[in-house]
Scaffold this motif. Structure first.
Motif, PDB file in Angstrom:
ATOM      1  N   LEU A   1     -35.574   4.918  25.777  1.00 10.55           N
ATOM      2  CA  LEU A   1     -34.644   3.815  25.996  1.00 10.55           C
ATOM      3  C   LEU A   1     -33.866   4.039  27.290  1.00 10.55           C
ATOM      4  CD1 LEU A   1     -33.250   3.285  22.385  1.00 10.55           C
ATOM      5  CD2 LEU A   1     -34.683   1.684  23.673  1.00 10.55           C
ATOM      6  N   PRO A   2     -33.755   3.026  28.132  1.00  4.56           N
ATOM      7  CA  PRO A   2     -33.050   3.192  29.411  1.00  4.56           C
ATOM      8  C   PRO A   2     -31.538   3.269  29.228  1.00  4.56           C
ATOM      9  CG  PRO A   2     -33.717   0.910  29.132  1.00  4.56           C
ATOM     10  CD  PRO A   2     -34.301   1.664  27.968  1.00  4.56           C
ATOM     11  N   GLN A   3     -30.867   3.782  30.231  1.00  5.05           N
ATOM     12  CA  GLN A   3     -29.417   3.866  30.205  1.00  5.05           C
ATOM     13  C   GLN A   3     -28.759   2.556  30.635  1.00  5.05           C
ATOM     14  OE1 GLN A   3     -27.689   6.578  29.024  1.00  5.05           O
ATOM     15  NE2 GLN A   3     -29.760   7.236  28.453  1.00  5.05           N
ATOM     16  N   GLY A   4     -29.465   1.784  31.460  1.00  4.82           N
ATOM     17  CA  GLY A   4     -28.901   0.551  31.985  1.00  4.82           C
ATOM     18  C   GLY A   4     -29.425  -0.681  31.283  1.00  4.82           C
ATOM     19  N   PRO A   5     -29.333  -1.844  31.946  1.00  4.36           N
ATOM     20  CA  PRO A   5     -29.790  -3.107  31.350  1.00  4.36           C
ATOM     21  C   PRO A   5     -31.275  -3.057  31.014  1.00  4.36           C
ATOM     22  CG  PRO A   5     -28.499  -3.491  33.342  1.00  4.36           C
ATOM     23  CD  PRO A   5     -28.769  -2.027  33.285  1.00  4.36           C
ATOM     24  N   ALA A   6     -31.657  -3.816  29.995  1.00  8.39           N
ATOM     25  CA  ALA A   6     -33.061  -3.846  29.585  1.00  8.39           C
ATOM     26  C   ALA A   6     -33.332  -5.108  28.784  1.00  8.39           C
ATOM     27  CB  ALA A   6     -33.417  -2.614  28.755  1.00  8.39           C
ATOM     28  N   ILE A   7     -34.603  -5.482  28.750  1.00  3.30           N
ATOM     29  CA  ILE A   7     -35.077  -6.568  27.894  1.00  3.30           C
ATOM     30  C   ILE A   7     -36.075  -5.951  26.922  1.00  3.30           C
ATOM     31  CG2 ILE A   7     -36.323  -8.763  27.792  1.00  3.30           C
ATOM     32  CD1 ILE A   7     -35.273  -9.295  30.647  1.00  3.30           C
ATOM     33  N   LEU A   8     -35.752  -5.988  25.642  1.00  2.00           N
ATOM     34  CA  LEU A   8     -36.621  -5.419  24.617  1.00  2.00           C
ATOM     35  C   LEU A   8     -37.638  -6.468  24.182  1.00  2.00           C
ATOM     36  CD1 LEU A   8     -33.981  -3.596  22.352  1.00  2.00           C
ATOM     37  CD2 LEU A   8     -34.985  -2.848  24.520  1.00  2.00           C
ATOM     38  N   LEU A   9     -38.908  -6.062  24.127  1.00  2.00           N
ATOM     39  CA  LEU A   9     -39.992  -6.973  23.761  1.00  2.00           C
ATOM     40  C   LEU A   9     -40.772  -6.359  22.592  1.00  2.00           C
ATOM     41  CD1 LEU A   9     -41.277  -7.931  27.353  1.00  2.00           C
ATOM     42  CD2 LEU A   9     -39.673  -9.192  25.897  1.00  2.00           C
ATOM     43  N   PRO A  10     -40.337  -6.612  21.355  1.00  2.00           N
ATOM     44  CA  PRO A  10     -40.979  -5.993  20.198  1.00  2.00           C
ATOM     45  C   PRO A  10     -42.089  -6.859  19.584  1.00  2.00           C
ATOM     46  CG  PRO A  10     -38.604  -6.407  19.855  1.00  2.00           C
ATOM     47  CD  PRO A  10     -39.078  -7.252  20.998  1.00  2.00           C
ATOM     48  N   LYS A  11     -42.988  -6.178  18.894  1.00  2.00           N
ATOM     49  CA  LYS A  11     -43.914  -6.844  17.980  1.00  2.00           C
ATOM     50  C   LYS A  11     -43.089  -7.490  16.868  1.00  2.00           C
ATOM     51  CE  LYS A  11     -48.144  -7.534  16.258  1.00  2.00           C
ATOM     52  NZ  LYS A  11     -49.179  -8.304  16.966  1.00  2.00           N
ATOM     53  N   HIS A  12     -43.550  -8.642  16.379  1.00  3.33           N
ATOM     54  CA  HIS A  12     -42.776  -9.357  15.358  1.00  3.33           C
ATOM     55  C   HIS A  12     -43.680  -9.655  14.168  1.00  3.33           C
ATOM     56  CE1 HIS A  12     -39.537 -11.472  13.685  1.00  3.33           C
ATOM     57  NE2 HIS A  12     -39.664 -12.657  14.245  1.00  3.33           N
ATOM     58  N   GLN A  13     -43.449  -8.933  13.054  1.00  2.70           N
ATOM     59  CA  GLN A  13     -44.256  -9.119  11.857  1.00  2.70           C
ATOM     60  C   GLN A  13     -43.457  -9.632  10.667  1.00  2.70           C
ATOM     61  OE1 GLN A  13     -46.363  -5.367  11.142  1.00  2.70           O
ATOM     62  NE2 GLN A  13     -48.159  -6.245  12.133  1.00  2.70           N
ATOM     63  N   SER A  14     -42.147  -9.403  10.658  1.00  7.07           N
ATOM     64  CA  SER A  14     -41.356  -9.828   9.503  1.00  7.07           C
ATOM     65  C   SER A  14     -39.901  -9.954   9.892  1.00  7.07           C
ATOM     66  CB  SER A  14     -41.510  -8.824   8.360  1.00  7.07           C
ATOM     67  OG  SER A  14     -40.700  -7.688   8.587  1.00  7.07           O
ATOM     68  N   ALA A  15     -39.079 -10.349   8.910  1.00  3.35           N
ATOM     69  CA  ALA A  15     -37.636 -10.422   9.135  1.00  3.35           C
ATOM     70  C   ALA A  15     -37.005  -9.035   9.190  1.00  3.35           C
ATOM     71  CB  ALA A  15     -36.985 -11.253   8.035  1.00  3.35           C
ATOM     72  N   TRP A  16     -37.731  -8.006   8.767  1.00  6.40           N
ATOM     73  CA  TRP A  16     -37.147  -6.667   8.697  1.00  6.40           C
ATOM     74  C   TRP A  16     -36.628  -6.220  10.055  1.00  6.40           C
ATOM     75  CZ3 TRP A  16     -37.858  -1.904  10.938  1.00  6.40           C
ATOM     76  CH2 TRP A  16     -37.192  -0.822  10.323  1.00  6.40           C
ATOM     77  N   GLU A  17     -37.417  -6.407  11.114  1.00 11.06           N
ATOM     78  CA  GLU A  17     -36.988  -5.918  12.428  1.00 11.06           C
ATOM     79  C   GLU A  17     -35.782  -6.686  12.980  1.00 11.06           C
ATOM     80  OE1 GLU A  17     -40.976  -8.114  13.034  1.00 11.06           O
ATOM     81  OE2 GLU A  17     -40.170  -6.552  11.732  1.00 11.06           O
ATOM     82  N   THR A  18     -35.618  -7.955  12.565  1.00  9.03           N
ATOM     83  CA  THR A  18     -34.446  -8.691  13.038  1.00  9.03           C
ATOM     84  C   THR A  18     -33.167  -8.119  12.422  1.00  9.03           C
ATOM     85  OG1 THR A  18     -34.579 -10.382  11.306  1.00  9.03           O
ATOM     86  CG2 THR A  18     -35.823 -10.772  13.326  1.00  9.03           C
ATOM     87  N   LEU A  19     -33.288  -7.515  11.252  1.00  5.65           N
ATOM     88  CA  LEU A  19     -32.155  -6.854  10.617  1.00  5.65           C
ATOM     89  C   LEU A  19     -31.997  -5.423  11.111  1.00  5.65           C
ATOM     90  CD1 LEU A  19     -32.850  -8.034   6.951  1.00  5.65           C
ATOM     91  CD2 LEU A  19     -31.127  -8.968   8.512  1.00  5.65           C
TER      92      LEU A  19
ATOM     93  N   ARG B   1     -25.998 -13.115  32.248  1.00  7.53           N
ATOM     94  CA  ARG B   1     -24.571 -12.868  32.014  1.00  7.53           C
ATOM     95  C   ARG B   1     -24.368 -11.791  30.945  1.00  7.53           C
ATOM     96  NH1 ARG B   1     -21.409 -16.263  28.772  1.00  7.53           N
ATOM     97  NH2 ARG B   1     -22.900 -17.953  29.141  1.00  7.53           N
ATOM     98  N   TYR B   2     -25.118 -11.878  29.862  1.00 10.41           N
ATOM     99  CA  TYR B   2     -24.943 -10.889  28.798  1.00 10.41           C
ATOM    100  C   TYR B   2     -25.386  -9.501  29.243  1.00 10.41           C
ATOM    101  CZ  TYR B   2     -24.141 -14.884  25.707  1.00 10.41           C
ATOM    102  OH  TYR B   2     -23.649 -16.018  25.111  1.00 10.41           O
ATOM    103  N   MET B   3     -26.456  -9.425  30.023  1.00 11.03           N
ATOM    104  CA  MET B   3     -26.895  -8.112  30.505  1.00 11.03           C
ATOM    105  C   MET B   3     -25.881  -7.516  31.469  1.00 11.03           C
ATOM    106  SD  MET B   3     -31.057  -8.209  30.786  1.00 11.03           S
ATOM    107  CE  MET B   3     -31.214  -9.774  31.676  1.00 11.03           C
ATOM    108  N   ASP B   4     -25.216  -8.358  32.257  1.00  9.43           N
ATOM    109  CA  ASP B   4     -24.155  -7.865  33.141  1.00  9.43           C
ATOM    110  C   ASP B   4     -22.998  -7.268  32.343  1.00  9.43           C
ATOM    111  OD1 ASP B   4     -25.542  -8.592  35.401  1.00  9.43           O
ATOM    112  OD2 ASP B   4     -24.468 -10.482  35.704  1.00  9.43           O
ATOM    113  N   GLN B   5     -22.852  -7.701  31.087  1.00  4.99           N
ATOM    114  CA  GLN B   5     -21.790  -7.189  30.224  1.00  4.99           C
ATOM    115  C   GLN B   5     -22.216  -5.932  29.455  1.00  4.99           C
ATOM    116  OE1 GLN B   5     -20.907 -10.542  27.699  1.00  4.99           O
ATOM    117  NE2 GLN B   5     -20.115 -11.798  29.386  1.00  4.99           N
ATOM    118  N   GLY B   6     -23.440  -5.474  29.674  1.00  6.12           N
ATOM    119  CA  GLY B   6     -23.911  -4.263  29.013  1.00  6.12           C
ATOM    120  C   GLY B   6     -24.762  -4.496  27.782  1.00  6.12           C
ATOM    121  N   THR B   7     -25.092  -5.762  27.492  1.00  4.11           N
ATOM    122  CA  THR B   7     -25.910  -6.098  26.318  1.00  4.11           C
ATOM    123  C   THR B   7     -27.384  -6.062  26.686  1.00  4.11           C
ATOM    124  OG1 THR B   7     -24.176  -7.476  25.373  1.00  4.11           O
ATOM    125  CG2 THR B   7     -26.423  -7.951  24.676  1.00  4.11           C
ATOM    126  N   TRP B   8     -28.206  -5.634  25.750  1.00  4.12           N
ATOM    127  CA  TRP B   8     -29.655  -5.743  25.924  1.00  4.12           C
ATOM    128  C   TRP B   8     -30.124  -7.074  25.340  1.00  4.12           C
ATOM    129  CZ3 TRP B   8     -31.027  -0.208  23.820  1.00  4.12           C
ATOM    130  CH2 TRP B   8     -30.823   0.737  24.842  1.00  4.12           C
TER     131      TRP B   8
END
Length: 259
Positions: A67-85, A139-146
């Motif tokens: 995982l990077p220390q700075g801004p990032a865009i996470l691109l996960p596989k999506h199979q169920s609601a489990w990963e959203t939680l 804007r959100y990534m500038d605030q430190g959010t992924w």
């Protein structure tokens, strides 16, 4: 027994989300941003904890160090609601999901979700949707959010794959932020649209960040797709027929929303 455990888990979600959402709605009058986000993560932890102890859904993460220390865009596989939680509960930074606005209409859960710094879009208006993703995502990534986007757009059955859309890589190229591919085998335990949850182990594998500067969004998404699908076959080989290969072709649309 599986039916009873799954029913108990559904009741657990309902019993916990209603009071939690009411508190979030009231508290959001006074605080917003990261503090409100971490308050909401308390409920996702309850949801993941409930899945663990009621349904027997365990998890194991590989690649934390990538995982990077700075801004990032996470691109996960999506199979169920489990990963959203699970992802808000597991990740060290706040996450901004890109999702279809219809989720805001879900009682309590959607109402609380609407108070967070997320990107909710109308998928029928693609140009407007992309403009919103680009503006708010930056804007959100500038605030430190992924930012987190599911490239396939919606949940896919175990052993299959959807079309990998280029919304996430377009945002990455536009902002110069790296993308992080993530493989998830959640359908082993929580199949797509299934009421019955099964005990077992969800494997999460985090790939190395891929630089986006100077890249073509479609070529970048092909690289993301190839890594994720190859990793899925390594993590969950029994779900894929021998010799099954990645066949998806990225589409140039501003999608990748949670569905």
């Amino acid at each position: 027994m599986l039916f009873l455990r799954s029913l108990a888990y559904l009741l657990w979600l309902i019993v916990t989300v209603v009071p939690y959402a009411v508190v979030v709605l009231l508290v959001s009058i006074f605080i917003r941003g990261e503090r409100l986000y971490w308050l909401c993560v308390g409920w996702t932890r309850l949801a993941v904890w409930g899945a663990r102890w009621i349904c027997g859904i365990r998890w194991r993460v590989q690649g934390w160090e990538r995982l990077p220390q700075g801004p990032a865009i996470l691109l996960p596989k999506h199979q169920s609601a489990w990963e959203t939680l699970a992802f808000p509960s597991l990740m060290p930074r706040p996450l901004s999901f890109v999702f279809k606005r219809e989720l805001l209409w879900v009682p309590f859960f959607g109402w609380a979700l609407g108070r967070l710094d997320m990107v909710h879009i109308d998928r029928s208006k693609r140009l407007e949707a992309w403009a919103k993703v680009a503006e708010q995502g930056r804007r959100y990534m500038d605030q430190g959010t992924w930012v987190i986007m599911f490239p396939e757009g919606t949940r896919t059955p175990r052993g299959s794959q959807g079309v990998y859309k280029t919304g996430g890589t377009r945002l990455a190229v536009a902002t110069g932020v790296p993308v992080v591919p993530i493989a998830v085998t959640s359908a082993r335990c929580w199949p797509r649209n299934a009421f019955i949850k099964r005990p077992g182990l969800v494997e999460i594998s985090i790939g190395a960040p891929i630089a986006s500067t100077g890249r073509d969004p479609e070529a970048l998404m092909r690289e993301v797709e190839q890594w994720i699908e190859a990793e899925m076959r390594r993590l969950d080989p029994e779900a894929y027929p021998p010799g099954a290969a990645s066949t998806g072709v990225p589409r140039t649309v501003p999608d990748g929303t949670q569905g």
